[in-house]
Design a protein around this motif. Structure first.
Motif, PDB file in Angstrom:
ATOM      1  N   GLU A 172      13.939 -20.730   5.101  1.00 29.56           N
ATOM      2  CA  GLU A 172      13.610 -21.559   6.259  1.00 29.56           C
ATOM      3  C   GLU A 172      14.316 -21.113   7.543  1.00 29.56           C
ATOM      4  O   GLU A 172      13.755 -21.144   8.623  1.00 29.56           O
ATOM      5  CB  GLU A 172      14.031 -22.994   5.955  1.00 29.56           C
ATOM      6  CG  GLU A 172      12.968 -24.005   6.186  1.00 29.56           C
ATOM      7  CD  GLU A 172      13.400 -25.344   5.587  1.00 29.56           C
ATOM      8  OE1 GLU A 172      12.511 -26.022   5.077  1.00 29.56           O
ATOM      9  OE2 GLU A 172      14.602 -25.679   5.629  1.00 29.56           O
ATOM     10  N   SER A 199       8.952 -20.784   1.898  1.00 28.89           N
ATOM     11  CA  SER A 199      10.162 -20.846   1.079  1.00 28.89           C
ATOM     12  C   SER A 199      11.280 -21.646   1.756  1.00 28.89           C
ATOM     13  O   SER A 199      11.642 -21.352   2.900  1.00 28.89           O
ATOM     14  CB  SER A 199      10.639 -19.416   0.816  1.00 28.89           C
ATOM     15  OG  SER A 199      11.996 -19.427   0.476  1.00 28.89           O
ATOM     16  N   LYS A 200      11.820 -22.614   1.043  1.00 31.38           N
ATOM     17  CA  LYS A 200      12.924 -23.414   1.603  1.00 31.38           C
ATOM     18  C   LYS A 200      14.146 -22.515   1.827  1.00 31.38           C
ATOM     19  O   LYS A 200      14.874 -22.644   2.790  1.00 31.38           O
ATOM     20  CB  LYS A 200      13.318 -24.561   0.663  1.00 31.38           C
ATOM     21  CG  LYS A 200      12.229 -25.614   0.507  1.00 31.38           C
ATOM     22  CD  LYS A 200      12.105 -26.519   1.743  1.00 31.38           C
ATOM     23  CE  LYS A 200      10.847 -27.340   1.743  1.00 31.38           C
ATOM     24  NZ  LYS A 200       9.623 -26.676   2.270  1.00 31.38           N
ATOM     25  N   GLU A 201      14.328 -21.568   0.902  1.00 34.99           N
ATOM     26  CA  GLU A 201      15.498 -20.689   1.005  1.00 34.99           C
ATOM     27  C   GLU A 201      15.441 -19.814   2.250  1.00 34.99           C
ATOM     28  O   GLU A 201      16.453 -19.367   2.753  1.00 34.99           O
ATOM     29  CB  GLU A 201      15.565 -19.779  -0.216  1.00 34.99           C
ATOM     30  CG  GLU A 201      16.252 -20.392  -1.406  1.00 34.99           C
ATOM     31  CD  GLU A 201      16.417 -19.354  -2.487  1.00 34.99           C
ATOM     32  OE1 GLU A 201      17.340 -18.546  -2.394  1.00 34.99           O
ATOM     33  OE2 GLU A 201      15.579 -19.350  -3.416  1.00 34.99           O
TER      34      GLU A 201
END
Ligand code: PMP
Length: 368
Positions: A10, A6-8
């Protein structure tokens, strides 16, 4: 990290648990476990366990255990639920009691898992500094910007708020939930469980990991009015309905009923703590007043013969020196507490060894 993560999330830094070494010759005073065994009732249940029922899922309501907890505290049915460690229940609470614009508010120096929960559940949170003496100022939590989360006694300081002080926080947050994490309360704190019928905005969380000597089983419990317990169960049944296994339900039930072992163990830990705090003070350490099964100590440079002779001993240096002598304690590399180490209260013989090691460390520091 894989490219799929998940980029959120990171930048998520997970909670760092204290070391659980396989080496047994270490004296382990780093994760606030109980040094005494869970007792004969638990031994007995374990000896009676059989593998046959393990074919079946456990009781999702954990009725047997919930009933034992209700009986212990004299609570009505529906006021208790259990979790896979109190960590799980605290996680449920982060999910259940935050919204956009409704934060979770807790002290800047407290249980290190709170900000991690905040990040993993993408909950807004606010951290309020402690006072200079490392105490919580209850009025900082009056009219909070959301849900209040307080460890009482606080960790890693060990300092407790009185029930009256918590009542002040409850009364000044009529429309906010106040969560009291009482992981260490049995070692000298004042529990807020007797307040749950008076305040509908109170949720208390406790654990079997400390005063009931069952850290290895992972059991915690939440106590509140029925509506709050229903909320928490909504999260549980949306996440992990069978959160305690069959063996653990039976073991924890036996532990809850064995009042004698519980009373003996917690009082022995309290006595060990008081004796140990005095011994550390004699050696020039300042020891924060603890209502928990650990003490937060720093070497007071001016308050001792070693200090007067120029010895300096920061938290990290003391932590490392003890590690070299096979004693594990906990050091937090964090503003305002770098001079301190947190020492779990073990058996008296463990604490005696730590004192001998400390004397050697101070003499070595003097000669360097
Ligand atoms: N709250 C506090 C303040 C703690 O220090 C701990 C233990 N590290 C916990 C909760 C979690 O305990 P457990 O999950 O073992 O019940």
């Amino acid at each position: 990290m894989s490219r799929f993560f998940s980029k959120e999330l990171e930048n998520l830094s997970p909670y760092t648990p204290g070391e659980q070494p396989l080496e047994t010759r270490l004296i382990k005073l780093n994760t606030n476990e109980n040094p005494y065994e869970p007792g004969p009732a638990v031994e007995q249940v374990i000896s009676e366990l059989s593998s046959e029922p393990l074919r079946l899922y456990p009781d999702p309501q954990c009725k047997e255990l919930v009933l034992a907890i209700e009986e212990y505290y004299g609570l009505a049915s529906g006021q208790v639920m259990v979790g896979n460690g109190s960590d799980e229940l605290l996680g449920f609470a982060f999910m259940a009691y935050s919204d956009e614009g409704r934060k979770i508010v807790f002290p800047e120096i407290s249980y290190g898992f709170y900000p991690v929960f905040g990040r993993v559940f993408k909950t807004e949170f606010e951290m309020i500094p402690l006072k200079e003496d490392l105490t919580v100022d209850p009025s900082d939590y009056y009219n909070a910007q959301g849900t209040v989360m307080l460890a009482n006694p606080n960790a890693p300081t060990g300092i407790g708020l009185s029930r009256k002080q918590i009542e002040g926080i409850l009364q000044n947050n009529p429309n906010n939930l106040v969560i009291i994490d009482e992981a260490y309360v049995d070692f000298g704190g004042e529990s807020c469980i007797p307040l749950i019928d008076t305040y509908d905005n109170l949720l208390v969380v406790q654990t079997f990991s400390k005063s009931r000597s069952l850290a290895g089983c992972r059991v915690g419990y939440a106590v509140a009015n029925k509506d709050i317990i229903n909320d928490m169960n909504r999260i549980k049944y949306s996440f992990n309905p069978y959160n305690l296994d069959r063996l653990v339900i039976r073991i924890a039930t036996a532990a809850m009923k064995d009042r004698e072992t519980f009373e003996t163990n917690r009082h022995t830990v309290i006595n060990n703590r008081e004796w140990f705090a005095t011994e550390m003070t004699k050696r020039g350490f300042s020891v924060l007043p603890s209502s928990a099964n650990f003490v937060f100590v720093k070497f007071a440079q001016t308050g001792s013969q070693y200090g007067r002779q120029g010895v300096r001993l920061g938290g990290e240096a003391y932590f490392k020196a003890l590690r070299e002598k096979n004693i594990l304690v906990r050091y937090f590399d964090k503003d305002n507490i770098r001079d301190y180490v947190r020492i779990t209260i073990g058996k008296k013989s463990d604490m005696e060894e730590l004192l001998v090691a400390t004397d050697t460390i101070l003499i070595e520091a003097l000669n360097n």
